[in-house]
Structures are given as C-alpha cells and as structure tokens.
Design an enzyme around this catalytic site. Structure first.
Site, PDB file in Angstrom:
ATOM      1  N   HIS A 297     -14.226   7.106 -13.333  1.00  0.00           N
ATOM      2  CA  HIS A 297     -13.143   7.649 -12.518  1.00  0.00           C
ATOM      3  C   HIS A 297     -11.929   6.723 -12.486  1.00  0.00           C
ATOM      4  O   HIS A 297     -10.986   6.947 -11.727  1.00  0.00           O
ATOM      5  CB  HIS A 297     -13.681   7.860 -11.091  1.00  0.00           C
ATOM      6  CG  HIS A 297     -12.849   8.736 -10.226  1.00  0.00           C
ATOM      7  ND1 HIS A 297     -12.307   8.308  -9.034  1.00  0.00           N
ATOM      8  CD2 HIS A 297     -12.453  10.030 -10.367  1.00  0.00           C
ATOM      9  CE1 HIS A 297     -11.629   9.283  -8.474  1.00  0.00           C
ATOM     10  NE2 HIS A 297     -11.698  10.338  -9.247  1.00  0.00           N
TER      11      HIS A 297
ATOM     12  N   LYS B 278      -8.444   4.709 -13.409  1.00  0.00           N
ATOM     13  CA  LYS B 278      -7.131   5.020 -13.977  1.00  0.00           C
ATOM     14  C   LYS B 278      -6.462   3.683 -14.291  1.00  0.00           C
ATOM     15  O   LYS B 278      -6.085   2.942 -13.370  1.00  0.00           O
ATOM     16  CB  LYS B 278      -6.262   5.805 -13.000  1.00  0.00           C
ATOM     17  CG  LYS B 278      -6.802   7.202 -12.667  1.00  0.00           C
ATOM     18  CD  LYS B 278      -7.647   7.206 -11.454  1.00  0.00           C
ATOM     19  CE  LYS B 278      -7.896   8.645 -10.991  1.00  0.00           C
ATOM     20  NZ  LYS B 278      -9.258   8.899 -10.597  1.00  0.00           N
TER      21      LYS B 278
ATOM     22  N   ASP C 298       0.670  -5.101 -22.986  1.00  0.00           N
ATOM     23  CA  ASP C 298       0.940  -6.468 -23.459  1.00  0.00           C
ATOM     24  C   ASP C 298       0.417  -7.551 -22.522  1.00  0.00           C
ATOM     25  O   ASP C 298       0.919  -8.684 -22.555  1.00  0.00           O
ATOM     26  CB  ASP C 298       2.448  -6.670 -23.685  1.00  0.00           C
ATOM     27  CG  ASP C 298       2.967  -5.850 -24.865  1.00  0.00           C
ATOM     28  OD1 ASP C 298       2.137  -5.395 -25.666  1.00  0.00           O
ATOM     29  OD2 ASP C 298       4.194  -5.671 -24.970  1.00  0.00           O
TER      30      ASP C 298
ATOM     31  N   HIS D 178      -3.941  12.917  -1.919  1.00  0.00           N
ATOM     32  CA  HIS D 178      -4.920  12.363  -2.863  1.00  0.00           C
ATOM     33  C   HIS D 178      -4.945  10.840  -2.790  1.00  0.00           C
ATOM     34  O   HIS D 178      -5.680  10.190  -3.542  1.00  0.00           O
ATOM     35  CB  HIS D 178      -4.555  12.830  -4.283  1.00  0.00           C
ATOM     36  CG  HIS D 178      -5.632  12.625  -5.293  1.00  0.00           C
ATOM     37  ND1 HIS D 178      -5.521  11.716  -6.327  1.00  0.00           N
ATOM     38  CD2 HIS D 178      -6.852  13.217  -5.452  1.00  0.00           C
ATOM     39  CE1 HIS D 178      -6.612  11.755  -7.068  1.00  0.00           C
ATOM     40  NE2 HIS D 178      -7.441  12.651  -6.570  1.00  0.00           N
TER      41      HIS D 178
ATOM     42  N   LYS E  27      -5.857   7.122  -1.725  1.00  0.00           N
ATOM     43  CA  LYS E  27      -7.141   6.516  -1.336  1.00  0.00           C
ATOM     44  C   LYS E  27      -6.824   5.122  -0.802  1.00  0.00           C
ATOM     45  O   LYS E  27      -6.743   4.159  -1.575  1.00  0.00           O
ATOM     46  CB  LYS E  27      -8.083   6.448  -2.530  1.00  0.00           C
ATOM     47  CG  LYS E  27      -8.217   7.785  -3.282  1.00  0.00           C
ATOM     48  CD  LYS E  27      -7.970   7.562  -4.748  1.00  0.00           C
ATOM     49  CE  LYS E  27      -7.915   8.809  -5.589  1.00  0.00           C
ATOM     50  NZ  LYS E  27      -8.733   9.913  -5.307  1.00  0.00           N
TER      51      LYS E  27
ATOM     52  N   ASP F 105      -6.666  -4.295   9.652  1.00  0.00           N
ATOM     53  CA  ASP F 105      -5.845  -5.400  10.136  1.00  0.00           C
ATOM     54  C   ASP F 105      -4.762  -5.721   9.114  1.00  0.00           C
ATOM     55  O   ASP F 105      -3.935  -4.894   8.834  1.00  0.00           O
ATOM     56  CB  ASP F 105      -6.719  -6.614  10.478  1.00  0.00           C
ATOM     57  CG  ASP F 105      -7.590  -6.348  11.700  1.00  0.00           C
ATOM     58  OD1 ASP F 105      -7.289  -5.394  12.450  1.00  0.00           O
ATOM     59  OD2 ASP F 105      -8.584  -7.058  11.901  1.00  0.00           O
TER      60      ASP F 105
END
Length: 470
Positions: free
Chosen positions: A216, A218, A223, A389, A391, A396
């Site tokens: 999952h 991404k 470079d 979407h 996450k 704190d």
C-alpha cells in the site's frame, strides 16, 4: 436426513479449523465464523486462500534482511554522525515513545530535513511531476494504484520521456491495486526502457495464500535528493474527478534531507523482494549537504513489522491532544482502549472521518466504534466537503502520517510507509490543516446519533463483526 447430518458435520469441521488456527486472534476468528455461517463452502474456500497468517520467519524475508543488512548499517552510521543522542531526547520528550522509536525494527531518526506538506492533489502531483522532470540519474517509484486515465497517462508519458533521456526509471506497482491497469500501458513503459516490477501478482499470490497482503506504499525518489510519500495514488479520483465522491482531501509530503535515504532504502527492499536485484550502489544514496533542521523518522511497516505498537504508544503517551484524520476508522482493541482511556483522563481527542464513504460496509463498521467512543468523551466529525483520505495522527507535539490508515488492514495486513514528524513547523501545519478540516465537518452529536434507525444499527453490528478483516 443423512445429507443434513453430513452438511452439519462439514460446517462444524470448518469452524473447528478456523478456531484452532485463530486461537490467538479471537476477533478474527469471530469474523470468519460469521462468514462461514452465511456462506459455508465459499466462506471456507475464502478463508483457506486469504485467511492465512503472514509468516514472520518467511525464508524470502530472512534473505532480504540478510542482503540489505550491510546497507542499513552503513546508512544508520552515516545518519548517526549528524544526530547526537542528547538531541533526540530534546525532541522526543516522552521516555516511552523514545524507547519505542529506538526499537531496532524501526528506521533511525534523521535530522537535516526539509518537509513540504500538500493537502491538494493538484499541488502534490505538480510537485512530483516537476521533480521527476528534473531527474538526472534515477527515478524510483512505487504506488498501490495506477490508473490509465488523464493523470495516469501524463505520469506514463513523463516516465517514458525521462527513460529515453537516459535516466534510470524503476516502477513498482501492486498486483491487486493495479488489477485493472491495461497491459498495453505497462508495455509502452517497458518498450521505452522503464524497469517494472509487480508486487505479489494475483495468481501466484492466490496460490501462495498471500493475496490479502498488499503493498500500500506510495513512494517517489528522485536522484536521492527528494522523496515523496503520503496518501495519493496515481488516478483522476485523487484530483476530485470521481463524480460520486467529488472533492478529494488528502495529505502528501515532499521531503529533502537524510530521511530520503530511508525512503530509498524502503524502495530498495521492495525492489529486491520483487526483482531480486540489490540496489546498493552509492549512486542511490548520495551524500548531500544539510537541507534543513527538521527531525524526521521514516516508519516502514507491514505484516512482518507492524505499526500498531507505535500508534498505541503515541496515544498512551499523549498528555494534551490527540487529533486523528482517517478515511477508515477500524481500531484494534488495544488502540480502541488507549483512545478511550486518553479521553477519560482529560486528553482532547478528536477524530475526523468521511461523511461520503467509498466503502459502505467499512463505514458502517467505523460508526459502530464511534457509538462506543462518543460515550467516553471523544469528539467525532464527519467531513462534508468531499472524501477525506488523509491519514494523520497528531499526539501533543508529534505527528505520524503517510500511507497507513487507522484500520486493521494497515496495522497487520499491508506494507506501508509513514513518517514521524517532531518539528514544530510541520506539526503546526498539520494541526492547522486539521482545524481547517473541522470547519468543513459536522460534529456527531451523541444524542442525535443515538436516534439513527434500527436498520442502520443492525448494519453496523454486522459490519463490526467483520471489521477484523478490513
């Protein structure tokens, strides 16, 4: 009569197998028992192929660890030279959290980083495409989903152009996430010289009973200078072009600095797993001057090294605030209890979930947890502007964000990459984004929520029983 007895014995035998295999995971056992009762034969076949527990002593994983160990040690030594131990104590004040983050399954904390936060797909894709277009040596990319739509075609043509310019381009995609991706799309990339790998192709994964364990992550690394992680895949819906969902709210990051070494290391591990090619050449891990002064720790997690313990430690260590944004709210029992007790001891706990879900069953399961936690004093909000979407977990002065949702699949069933942020500027930006989203959300009022129809409550009960599988 005999066939009825035989059928009952078959069902009882199937249930016994599930109970024996899942004796350490009673909630998961209950979920599968429900499926077996509703779909006796089909349910057991599904359990056989997708219910298998991921082996942490898998020979392939052990080989990967062994082959990548020298590289990991070398990178850790390089990062440690810029990061005195007393500096870590200053930035990670809670002793319990500091001890957890030093656990050897996690990647080390890095300094000298500079982070840019994106909340709009248009801005994030523009930044990723710009960085890719400026690549001189290599481009490493990994996505769960790639669509053959407008943004997907732009992405494809950019990679083709860079490959023909002589840049080494490597692309990893997930076999299930990209199940609908046309073969011609990939063939055109290969013909242009792009190296492509498929993580866990559907047929072998099905036969090996690992089809439920997906990549999952991404990732974009250019470079060794800039890395991107977050919630965005490659597709038009991430730009808000899916009519039934509309506006798409996400959180994505561009990072420069030492943390990029560990984003690249994560890609290198996945590449080795898929292609059996070791990317340990120094060209992929260049020594760069300090890009900033932010402390960032990359969190590489999966079925073999879960992020669950970290999220739990973050929550129990919070003293003032816990702010959560997640498209799917399916907490583990430990996280559920940690959130509940945090609210009961006076911590300001707020959670934003979608009002427009992309999965109704998961949404019903989320609402079943909302019912219980509202009574503990946790405040829940439903995002009204479109689909959220993002996450993000803020506890704190620390924030954790990336590809992992606050659900069981991200905790124990998927390979994820997150980042821990300790710098006030980045955390404050995520807090500001959270409160801006609150302004686009509607708070769930306990008294009104309790009045929802009985039919809705029944859906939530059924979905809750299945939630350990989500």
């Amino acid at each position: 009569m005999l066939w009825i007895i035989s059928a009952l014995l078959l069902i009882i035998g199937q249930m016994a197998i599930v109970l024996i295999n899942e004796y350490c995971r009673p909630q998961k056992a209950v979920a599968w028992l429900v499926i077996l009762m509703v779909f006796p034969l089909i349910g057991f076949a599904a359990y056989y192929f997708i219910g298998k527990e991921y082996s942490r002593i898998d020979p392939a994983r052990c080989k990967t660890n062994r082959m990548l160990a020298p590289l990991k040690e070398k990178l850790a030594d390089r990062c440690a030279q810029r990061l005195p131990p007393e500096t870590v104590r200053q930035h990670v004040g809670d002793e319990r959290l500091r001890a957890m983050l030093k656990n050897n399954i996690f990647l080390p904390i890095t300094v000298c980083n500079q982070t840019t936060v994106y909340t709009e797909g248009t801005e994030a894709f523009a930044a990723m495409f710009e960085s890719i277009s400026l690549a001189k040596v290599y481009i490493h990319i990994e996505f769960y989903i790639i669509r053959d739509d407008e943004i997907g075609k732009r992405f494809q043509q950019l990679l083709i152009r860079k490959s023909r310019e002589g840049v080494n381009v490597r692309l990893l995609y997930d076999g299930i996430g990209c199940l609908r991706l046309r073969k011609t799309y990939l063939r055109e990339l290969k013909d242009a010289g792009v190296e492509i790998g498929c993580f866990s192709p559907p047929v072998p994964a099905f036969l090996n009973k690992r089809i439920n364990y997906r990549n999952h992550r991404k990732i974009v690394v250019v470079d060794g200078e800039v890395g991107f992680i977050g919630g965005l895949n490659v597709g038009d819906e991430y730009l808000g072009r899916k009519a039934e969902i509309g506006y798409w709210r996400d959180t994505h990051f561009r990072i420069k600095g030492d943390a990029v070494l560990w984003i690249q290391y994560t890609f290198a591990r996945d590449w080795f797993v898929v292609k059996r090619q070791l990317l340990d050449d120094p060209v992929y891990y260049p020594v760069r001057p300090a890009q900033g002064n932010e402390f960032v720790q990359m969190i590489k997690s999966g079925p073999d090294e879960t992020i669950l313990e970290l999220i739990f430690t973050l929550i129990v260590s919070a003293k003032k605030r816990i702010y959560i944004e997640t498209p799917y709210f399916i907490p583990d029992p430990a996280v559920f209890l940690a959130l509940k007790t945090a609210a009961m001891r006076g911590v300001d706990v707020r959670v934003i979930i979608p009002a427009v879900p992309d999965s109704k069953v998961v949404y019903w399961a989320s609402l079943s947890f909302v019912q219980d936690l509202l009574q503990a004093g946790i405040r829940f909000y439903r995002y009204q502007k479109g689909f959220i979407h993002a996450k993000v977990v803020i506890c704190d002065e620390t924030a954790c964000s990336g590809s992992a949702n606050l659900d069981m699949r991200s905790f124990i069933g998927q390979f994820e990459i997150n980042a821990m942020f300790f710098d006030g500027q980045v955390v404050n930006r995520l807090v500001a984004d959270f409160f801006r989203d609150l302004g686009e959300s509607e708070e769930i009022v306990p008294a009104e929520f309790e009045k929802r129809p009985k039919s809705q409550k029944r859906k939530e009960i059924f979905a809750r029983l299945l939630s350990p599988l989500f």
